[in-house]
Design an enzyme around this catalytic site. Structure first.
Site, PDB file in Angstrom:
ATOM      1  N   ASP A  58       6.751   4.562   4.439  1.00  0.00           N
ATOM      2  CA  ASP A  58       6.521   3.123   4.376  1.00  0.00           C
ATOM      3  C   ASP A  58       7.842   2.373   4.237  1.00  0.00           C
ATOM      4  OD1 ASP A  58       5.069   0.825   4.283  1.00  0.00           O
ATOM      5  OD2 ASP A  58       4.063   1.237   2.393  1.00  0.00           O
ATOM      6  N   ASP A  59       8.198   1.562   5.245  1.00  0.00           N
ATOM      7  CA  ASP A  59       9.369   0.667   5.196  1.00  0.00           C
ATOM      8  C   ASP A  59      10.707   1.403   5.210  1.00  0.00           C
ATOM      9  OD1 ASP A  59       7.613  -1.412   5.091  1.00  0.00           O
ATOM     10  OD2 ASP A  59       8.355  -2.279   3.228  1.00  0.00           O
ATOM     11  N   CYS A  96       3.549  -2.812   8.841  1.00  0.00           N
ATOM     12  CA  CYS A  96       2.900  -1.523   8.612  1.00  0.00           C
ATOM     13  C   CYS A  96       1.486  -1.396   9.169  1.00  0.00           C
ATOM     14  CB  CYS A  96       2.912  -1.209   7.115  1.00  0.00           C
ATOM     15  SG  CYS A  96       2.493  -2.610   6.059  1.00  0.00           S
ATOM     16  N   ARG A 100      -0.092   1.538  11.792  1.00  0.00           N
ATOM     17  CA  ARG A 100      -1.108   2.501  11.353  1.00  0.00           C
ATOM     18  C   ARG A 100      -2.349   2.425  12.231  1.00  0.00           C
ATOM     19  NH1 ARG A 100       0.593   4.121   6.054  1.00  0.00           N
ATOM     20  NH2 ARG A 100       2.658   3.206   5.834  1.00  0.00           N
ATOM     21  N   LYS A 154      -1.335   5.802   1.507  1.00  0.00           N
ATOM     22  CA  LYS A 154      -1.617   4.419   1.882  1.00  0.00           C
ATOM     23  C   LYS A 154      -2.506   4.338   3.126  1.00  0.00           C
ATOM     24  CE  LYS A 154       0.892   0.510   3.912  1.00  0.00           C
ATOM     25  NZ  LYS A 154       2.184  -0.176   4.012  1.00  0.00           N
ATOM     26  N   HIS A 156      -4.373   0.899   4.264  1.00  0.00           N
ATOM     27  CA  HIS A 156      -3.996  -0.431   4.758  1.00  0.00           C
ATOM     28  C   HIS A 156      -4.618  -0.771   6.102  1.00  0.00           C
ATOM     29  CE1 HIS A 156      -0.627  -3.709   4.622  1.00  0.00           C
ATOM     30  NE2 HIS A 156      -1.766  -4.121   4.084  1.00  0.00           N
ATOM     31  N   HIS A 248       8.234   1.593   0.167  1.00  0.00           N
ATOM     32  CA  HIS A 248       7.841   0.186   0.073  1.00  0.00           C
ATOM     33  C   HIS A 248       8.139  -0.328  -1.334  1.00  0.00           C
ATOM     34  CE1 HIS A 248       5.449  -3.466   0.261  1.00  0.00           C
ATOM     35  NE2 HIS A 248       5.156  -3.225   1.534  1.00  0.00           N
ATOM     36  N   ASP A 358       6.832   3.606   9.440  1.00  0.00           N
ATOM     37  CA  ASP A 358       5.893   2.649  10.030  1.00  0.00           C
ATOM     38  C   ASP A 358       6.561   1.370  10.526  1.00  0.00           C
ATOM     39  OD1 ASP A 358       6.457   1.459   7.596  1.00  0.00           O
ATOM     40  OD2 ASP A 358       4.378   1.316   6.924  1.00  0.00           O
ATOM     41  N   ASN A 359       7.773   1.082  10.096  1.00  0.00           N
ATOM     42  CA  ASN A 359       8.555  -0.055  10.600  1.00  0.00           C
ATOM     43  C   ASN A 359       9.970   0.089  10.064  1.00  0.00           C
ATOM     44  OD1 ASN A 359       6.362  -1.661   8.428  1.00  0.00           O
ATOM     45  ND2 ASN A 359       8.514  -1.463   7.861  1.00  0.00           N
ATOM     46  N   LYS A 423      12.498  -5.238   9.301  1.00  0.00           N
ATOM     47  CA  LYS A 423      11.033  -5.265   9.348  1.00  0.00           C
ATOM     48  C   LYS A 423      10.565  -6.700   9.558  1.00  0.00           C
ATOM     49  CE  LYS A 423       7.097  -4.837   6.133  1.00  0.00           C
ATOM     50  NZ  LYS A 423       6.699  -4.417   4.774  1.00  0.00           N
TER      51      LYS A 423
END
Length: 782
Positions: A58-59, A96, A100, A154, A156, A248, A358-359, A423
């Site tokens: 994540d991130d 994100c 996903r 996660k 989301h 994140h 994811d980004n 991001k």
């Protein structure tokens, strides 16, 4: 809002022409459709279908692990790259949830209903925050082909107003194809004292220890799930989706992992970024003559040169990055544990492992970074100039459970080396992700093959690729209706040294009005705020991302014909993928459907009930006045009466040592007071009155007698309070750390009958626009 009366050809080809540019004027063949299920010629023939593990971070930026140039030592991730393949031209969505959605379905994000984060649902098909029922997830596909399907971390992909215990669970992981689930439906949670964890469909109510670090816990749960499958189904393959909450914000790490990086960032972000780029070229990720995107405040949304900072500021900023690096180290340790377990049970070589982010790295910590993450990570407009942005904390507390922090944007610029921005943008810094694919038994590397691949791929291509590699078939019907076709195409050919991969026909990327389109060597970018808005010629930038991967040289003026052609292809793709209407209208993103008003009704909580979910809790207090009434039936005991929030911001009412006490945590700035008592109370009411400038006055009313507790404190807004409401104990993350150290959850021992929340008038600066659900439906029909 942009409208268009033309009717495009709605093809499942991303709306693009079947041929694309290669260089300046040449063409390439279209991306081929998925081939029939195939197992490659392995060095050791798999005796059964391969297991699959998808690890999504994540991130995390493109350059944050050692196979992609980082100074952060990540030996386990490096070993995956050494056994497999690194794709240097892999793209995801700018944030994100859309990534996903595309990963899970093989469809483009807006077409999958998740064109923005799942926290947003203004009522339009492309950004409703949940997956369509006719799009099979990877879990549904693999389960339909005999796999056990497991997930930790996660999710989301559930609209935020459907995450509470009274909501439909139709969009939760178990209902979308997973046999087992342990994690958070939310976009993120804290790494210590996570705010809300589900096991399958039920909230986990255990108290997490102060040193229980979420990355480690998720890893243990994943290994237990694998063992559970193996103990009962010896030959059954499994699909594991490991969606890390790290890195994140709020960024937190274990003490030893942070200490391992002490002093590593004292040289500053300019020096670290330059060193990463040199390593990337040495690793063969970029050509020797490739350029890095420029630094300086005008190119980085305000990041200053490191040598312009004073010594104390450098020390603080370096410590922020040590925390981030420690969190990455924790991820690598997790990968090491997974791989060691697979080897121990003899399953490593026949397991496909995918590792990606994811980004890109995020600038949401601001130019200065923050130790008060939730005061910065807010979606409210019009905040006063003196709004709290960073409450000072001791350096040694950074990264631990007491501080909800995030690194400054200068380190995000490093994370995304060598690309532009962060991001949330369609520039490469927002959407270029590191990708590693490893399968020792099925995708062995040839002699002299470094495993570096520069072929373009998009996140929607992952599902078809895994389906092809595993020989599984995507369902053609789902829930009694025809299943939607995928948008992605398999890039398995890029992993076979004997085959020549084909280039894609085109790929659009869109996010909140930003536009981007890839075809062959070219990338078209439109970011309205950079060039005065609109979508005419001045709006667009054009890059040759083969020769110029960091988007240094804008070629739009030199090739207006290419700009016009790709802009039209972006428009067609946008229509096909339900990107329209674009959120150029300022009020679009603050619109909520009238059904959300159900969550603003008063609620009564019994003591000891599971903690109320965050959004359900927040709707009772968001940008408004409200009252909290506690009713008692006997002598005042001891313990927490009501708690809402955590170390990132919150408030708590408790009885201790025959006194009634109240603590308010203003993003790390503590306010503590005692409430006068003449006798054992029958009712205690906390009245929160909204004031100008995003503030509350808080008054206690004990059996009709009023006492002002705090004249003025900053409101808790955006994602705060993050932990929901608990009656009779301090659930989740603690609001008052000193109380937590003394008493832990401090369950109430007296005669607390219940706690009632009554929402009051909304503040004038509450800019939500409620739209009747039938009005939204009428707009869509029109």
């Amino acid at each position: 809002m942009i409208d268009d009366d033309s009717t495009p050809d709605l093809r499942h080809t991303d709306g693009a022409s079947p041929r694309g540019y290669d260089g300046f004027g040449g063409v390439v063949a279209p991306r081929s459709s998925q081939s029939t299920p195939w197992w490659p010629a392995p060095k050791r023939a798999p005796e059964k279908a391969p297991n699959v593990i998808v690890i999504l971070i994540d991130d995390m930026g493109f350059s944050d692990v050692s196979p992609f140039g980082s100074e952060i030592d990540t030996p386990a991730i490096q070993a995956l790259a050494d056994d497999g393949y690194r794709l240097t031209n892999f793209h995801v969505a700018p944030v994100c949830s859309p990534t996903r959605a595309a990963l899970m379905t093989g469809c483009n994000p807006h077409r999958a209903g998740v064109g923005s984060v799942a926290n947003m649902n203004p009522g339009y098909p492309g950004i409703r925050g949940g997956l369509p029922t006719d799009m099979p997830t990877l879990a549904e596909t693999f389960r339909g082909n005999g796999y056990a399907t497991l997930m930790v971390g996660k999710w989301h992909l559930t609209p935020e107003t459907e995450m509470h215990d009274g909501a439909s669970t139709s969009t939760w992981p178990i209902q979308r194809g997973f046999d087992r689930y342990f994690g958070s439906l939310e976009g993120f949670t804290t790494m210590y004292h996570p705010h809300r964890i589900l096991r399958d469909n039920s909230p986990v109510t255990e108290e997490f220890a102060d040193d229980d670090y979420l990355t480690d816990r998720l890893t243990s749960e994943a290994i237990d799930m694998i063992d559970g499958v193996r103990s009962s189904g010896v030959d059954r393959p499994f699909f594991l989706y490991f969606a890390h909450n790290a890195v994140h914000g709020p960024v937190q790490a274990k003490p030893a992992d942070m200490a391992a990086h002490r002093g590593a960032y004292d040289a500053g972000w300019d020096a670290v970024r330059a060193a990463r780029f040199e390593r990337q070229k040495e690793l063969g990720l970029f050509d020797a003559d490739a350029e890095i995107s420029p630094s300086g405040p005008q190119n980085t949304q305000g990041v200053p040169p490191w040598d312009s900072l004073d010594e104390s500021t450098r020390e603080l900023y370096a410590r922020h990055m040590e925390v981030y690096a420690g969190a990455v180290t924790g991820i690598d340790d997790s990968v090491a544990r997974l791989v060691a377990h697979l080897k121990d049970i003899g399953e490593y070589e026949n397991t496909i492992i995918v590792f990606a982010s994811d980004n890109g790295g995020t600038s949401e910590g601001g130019v200065n970074g923050t130790r008060s993450y939730f005061s910065q990570f807010t979606f409210s407009s019009g905040l006063p100039d003196d709004w709290v942005a960073d409450v000072e904390r001791p350096l040694d507390e950074l990264g631990g459970p007491r501080v909800f922090g995030h690194y400054p944007a200068g380190w995000a610029h490093v994370s995304n080396t060598p690309f532009r921005l962060y991001k949330g943008t369609v520039h490469e810094g927002g959407i270029r992700s590191p990708l590693i694919v490893s399968w020792p038994a099925g995708l062995p590397r040839g002699d002299g093959d470094r495993g570096v691949r520069g072929d373009f791929a998009f996140v929607a291509d992952l599902a078809p690729t895994l389906e092809e590699l595993c020989g599984v078939t995507r369902p053609t019907t789902l829930r009694g209706a025809p299943a939607a076709d995928p948008d992605g195409s398999s890039f398995a050919a890029a992993l076979r040294p004997t085959e020549q991969p084909s280039r894609p026909t085109g790929q659009h990327v869109s996010f909140l009005g930003q536009r981007s389109y890839f075809e062959g060597r070219f990338k078209l970018v439109g970011m309205g705020w950079e060039r005065g808005g609109g979508d005419g010629p001045a709006f667009w930038r054009l890059y040759d991302v083969v020769a110029d991967p960091a988007e240094v040289h804008d070629l739009a003026a030199d090739h207006p014909d290419v700009v016009a052609d790709l802009a039209e292809k972006w428009r067609l793709a946008a229509w096909h993928n339900t990107v329209f209407p674009l959120p150029d209208e300022p009020t679009m993103l603050v619109k909520i459907p009238s059904t959300d008003l159900e969550l603003e009704q008063p609620v009564r909580l019994r003591p000891g009930a599971p903690t109320l979910e965050r959004v359900r809790s927040y709707k009772l207090i968001a940008l408004r006045s409200f009252a909290v009434e506690a009713r008692f039936g006997g002598a005042l005991g001891e313990g927490v009466i009501v708690s809402h929030g955590d170390q990132g911001g919150g408030y708590i009412l408790f009885a201790e040592d025959s006194a009634l006490r109240f603590s308010y945590n203003a993003y790390g700035d503590m306010h503590r007071t005692e409430i006068p008592l003449a006798s054992d109370p029958s009712t205690v009411t906390l009245a929160f009155d909204a004031l100008d400038g995003f503030a509350w006055r808080i008054t206690a009313v004990v059996d009709g007698v009023s006492t002002v507790l705090v004249d003025r404190v900053p409101m808790l807004i955006g994602m705060a309070p993050f932990t929901g409401i608990s009656a009779g104990f301090d659930g989740g993350g603690p609001v008052d750390w000193e109380l937590h150290e003394r008493r832990g959850w401090f369950r109430y021992s007296g005669g607390l009958r219940d706690v009632r929340y009554t929402p009051g008038a909304k503040a004038p600066y509450n800019d939500e626009i409620v739209v009747a659900i039938d009005e939204i439906s009428a707009r869509l029909i029109d």
